[in-house]
Each structure stands twice: as C-alpha cells, then as structure tokens.
Write a protein that holds these residues in place. Structure first.
Motif, mmCIF file in Angstrom:
data_model
loop_
_atom_site.group_PDB
_atom_site.id
_atom_site.type_symbol
_atom_site.label_atom_id
_atom_site.label_comp_id
_atom_site.label_asym_id
_atom_site.label_seq_id
_atom_site.Cartn_x
_atom_site.Cartn_y
_atom_site.Cartn_z
ATOM 1 N N PHE A 1 0.823 -1.217 0.000
ATOM 2 C CA PHE A 1 0.000 0.000 0.000
ATOM 3 C C PHE A 1 0.852 1.260 0.000
ATOM 4 O O PHE A 1 0.442 2.293 -0.505
ATOM 5 C CB PHE A 1 -0.928 -0.017 1.216
ATOM 6 N N PHE A 2 2.068 1.173 0.564
ATOM 7 C CA PHE A 2 2.954 2.332 0.656
ATOM 8 C C PHE A 2 4.059 2.323 -0.393
ATOM 9 O O PHE A 2 4.933 3.169 -0.370
ATOM 10 C CB PHE A 2 3.580 2.419 2.054
ATOM 11 N N LYS A 3 4.036 1.376 -1.315
ATOM 12 C CA LYS A 3 5.058 1.306 -2.359
ATOM 13 C C LYS A 3 4.540 1.985 -3.620
ATOM 14 O O LYS A 3 3.911 1.359 -4.462
ATOM 15 C CB LYS A 3 5.451 -0.144 -2.629
ATOM 16 N N TYR A 4 4.784 3.256 -3.717
ATOM 17 C CA TYR A 4 4.436 4.043 -4.904
ATOM 18 C C TYR A 4 5.308 5.286 -4.886
ATOM 19 O O TYR A 4 6.022 5.554 -3.911
ATOM 20 C CB TYR A 4 2.942 4.399 -4.911
ATOM 21 N N ASP A 5 5.277 6.062 -5.927
ATOM 22 C CA ASP A 5 6.116 7.263 -6.004
ATOM 23 C C ASP A 5 5.411 8.417 -5.298
ATOM 24 O O ASP A 5 4.731 9.228 -5.912
ATOM 25 C CB ASP A 5 6.395 7.610 -7.464
ATOM 26 N N TRP A 6 5.579 8.493 -3.977
ATOM 27 C CA TRP A 6 4.934 9.523 -3.166
ATOM 28 C C TRP A 6 5.511 10.908 -3.449
ATOM 29 O O TRP A 6 4.888 11.923 -3.134
ATOM 30 C CB TRP A 6 5.055 9.199 -1.674
ATOM 31 N N LYS A 7 6.692 10.984 -4.063
ATOM 32 C CA LYS A 7 7.329 12.281 -4.340
ATOM 33 C C LYS A 7 6.524 13.112 -5.334
ATOM 34 O O LYS A 7 6.626 14.333 -5.349
ATOM 35 C CB LYS A 7 8.757 12.077 -4.829
ATOM 36 N N LYS A 8 5.699 12.443 -6.148
ATOM 37 C CA LYS A 8 4.832 13.176 -7.077
ATOM 38 C C LYS A 8 3.746 13.942 -6.337
ATOM 39 O O LYS A 8 3.128 14.844 -6.889
ATOM 40 C CB LYS A 8 4.173 12.213 -8.067
ATOM 41 N N GLU A 9 3.497 13.571 -5.085
ATOM 42 C CA GLU A 9 2.426 14.183 -4.297
ATOM 43 C C GLU A 9 2.946 15.111 -3.209
ATOM 44 O O GLU A 9 2.216 15.454 -2.284
ATOM 45 C CB GLU A 9 1.566 13.084 -3.664
ATOM 46 N N THR A 10 4.201 15.564 -3.312
ATOM 47 C CA THR A 10 4.748 16.425 -2.259
ATOM 48 C C THR A 10 4.019 17.767 -2.170
ATOM 49 O O THR A 10 4.026 18.399 -1.118
ATOM 50 C CB THR A 10 6.253 16.675 -2.461
ATOM 51 N N TRP A 11 3.373 18.184 -3.235
ATOM 52 C CA TRP A 11 2.627 19.442 -3.175
ATOM 53 C C TRP A 11 1.527 19.353 -2.108
ATOM 54 O O TRP A 11 1.173 20.359 -1.502
ATOM 55 C CB TRP A 11 2.012 19.772 -4.544
ATOM 56 N N ASN A 12 1.009 18.140 -1.864
ATOM 57 C CA ASN A 12 -0.009 17.949 -0.837
ATOM 58 C C ASN A 12 0.515 18.292 0.549
ATOM 59 O O ASN A 12 -0.234 18.784 1.394
ATOM 60 C CB ASN A 12 -0.511 16.496 -0.831
ATOM 61 N N PHE A 13 1.803 18.011 0.811
ATOM 62 C CA PHE A 13 2.381 18.362 2.107
ATOM 63 C C PHE A 13 2.373 19.872 2.309
ATOM 64 O O PHE A 13 2.121 20.362 3.409
ATOM 65 C CB PHE A 13 3.798 17.810 2.242
ATOM 66 N N PHE A 14 2.673 20.611 1.243
ATOM 67 C CA PHE A 14 2.640 22.074 1.339
ATOM 68 C C PHE A 14 1.208 22.572 1.539
ATOM 69 O O PHE A 14 0.965 23.529 2.265
ATOM 70 C CB PHE A 14 3.260 22.712 0.090
#
Length: 187
Positions: free
Chosen positions: A53-66
């Motif tokens: 469930f956690f194996k994906y490219d989460w770096k594409k979603e870093t804008w969500n952290f901001f």
C-alpha cells in the motif's frame, strides 16, 4: 485591512474560493483536492517498508504536504493574530440543548467539556475522540477518499462513485447528528 480580515465574512465566500481552487488544481497539473490521502503519503515517505500500500512514487504528491502545511500555518496565524478572544456566539436554543448534556463552556473554539485531556478519559470522550477518529479514518479509506475529495473534487469531475459517497456522507451525518450524537452526549 485588518478590520476587513477579522470581521465575519459572508457564507458564500468560502464556496467561491473552493470553487476556484478546483479548476486551478486541474489546470496547474491535473492535481486532485483532498486531505485524507496525505496520511498515506506521509507514511510512505517516513516509514519505508515492504507494505504494498505504501510502495508508490509519493514524491509526485509532495505538493499535498505544502497544502496541508498551509492549512496548519493558516490556522496558527488566525488563532494567534486574528482571533478576537470573545466567546463563541451560540444560538440560545442550541445553548439550552447543549446545557441539557452538561456542555456550558463556549469560551473556546470547541467546548472543553467535550474536547480536552480531562474529557478524553471519560466514556463520552473515548467514544467521541478515539472512536470517532478511527471511524473517520477507516471511512475515508473505505470510501476511497474524504468528504472534501469526493464532495468537492469528485463531484466537479462528475464521478459516479463520488456522488454515491457524498450522498452516503450526508445521510450518515444526518443520522449521526440527530440520533446517535444525542445518545453519546448523555454518556
């Protein structure tokens, strides 16, 4: 300027701003509005493991952290610099009903009789904060997104699952507010 910011705004102002965010996110990179997926992104970033469930490219979603960081910073700024310090104005009929449940302190943003460390260790506090938090988290994952993701973004994309989820959210909210919450508040 500060007087304009600190005064209550019309109810429709938030709707207009949210309504403009949705097309902006789509135009600026086909991004989807929603909050609950950020916990998954945070877990994938901070807890690298072999969980599929956690194996994906989460770096594409870093804008969500901001985005979530902006919500937190905005809340802190508004609390520290834009709050009047006055008690929350509660309609007399609602105040009377809440008093029947033992809720009388409206000096903060939320009633201390419900949301405090002291109330956490009561049956009512455990049911509301721990049980409610679990159900919200579980429901967001089970429904494939949270209320903001489905009701705002999903409906604007004309997604059938989002319409079904939003109708279920509304029915569940009505049942909770009118039938279950009064029972819990009597605990």
């Amino acid at each position: 300027m500060m007087e304009t910011i600190t005064q209550p705004w019309p109810w429709y102002t938030a709707g207009i701003i949210i309504g403009l965010i949705v097309p902006a996110l789509l135009i600026l990179g086909n991004k989807h509005f929603g909050i609950s997926a950020n916990l998954r992104h945070a877990c994938a970033a901070c807890l690298p493991s072999n969980i599929p469930f956690f194996k994906y490219d989460w770096k594409k979603e870093t804008w969500n952290f901001f985005f979530v960081g902006g919500i937190l910073v905005g809340g802190i700024i508004s609390t520290l610099y834009l709050g009047s310090g006055d008690a929350v104005i509660v309609h007399p009929d609602l105040a009377k009903e809440l008093a029947s449940y033992g809720i009388t302190n409206f000096s903060g943003m939320v009633p201390e009789q419900l949301f405090s460390f002291e109330s956490l260790f009561t049956l009512r506090g455990l049911v509301m904060m721990i049980g409610g938090g679990f159900l919200v988290g579980f429901g967001a994952r089970y429904a494939g997104g949270c209320t903001s993701g489905h009701a705002i973004m999903g409906l604007s994309d004309l997604q059938w699952p989002s319409l079904v989820a939003t109708i279920c959210f509304m029915i569940g909210g009505f049942i909770m507010a009118n039938f279950i919450l009064p029972f819990i508040l009597h605990l």
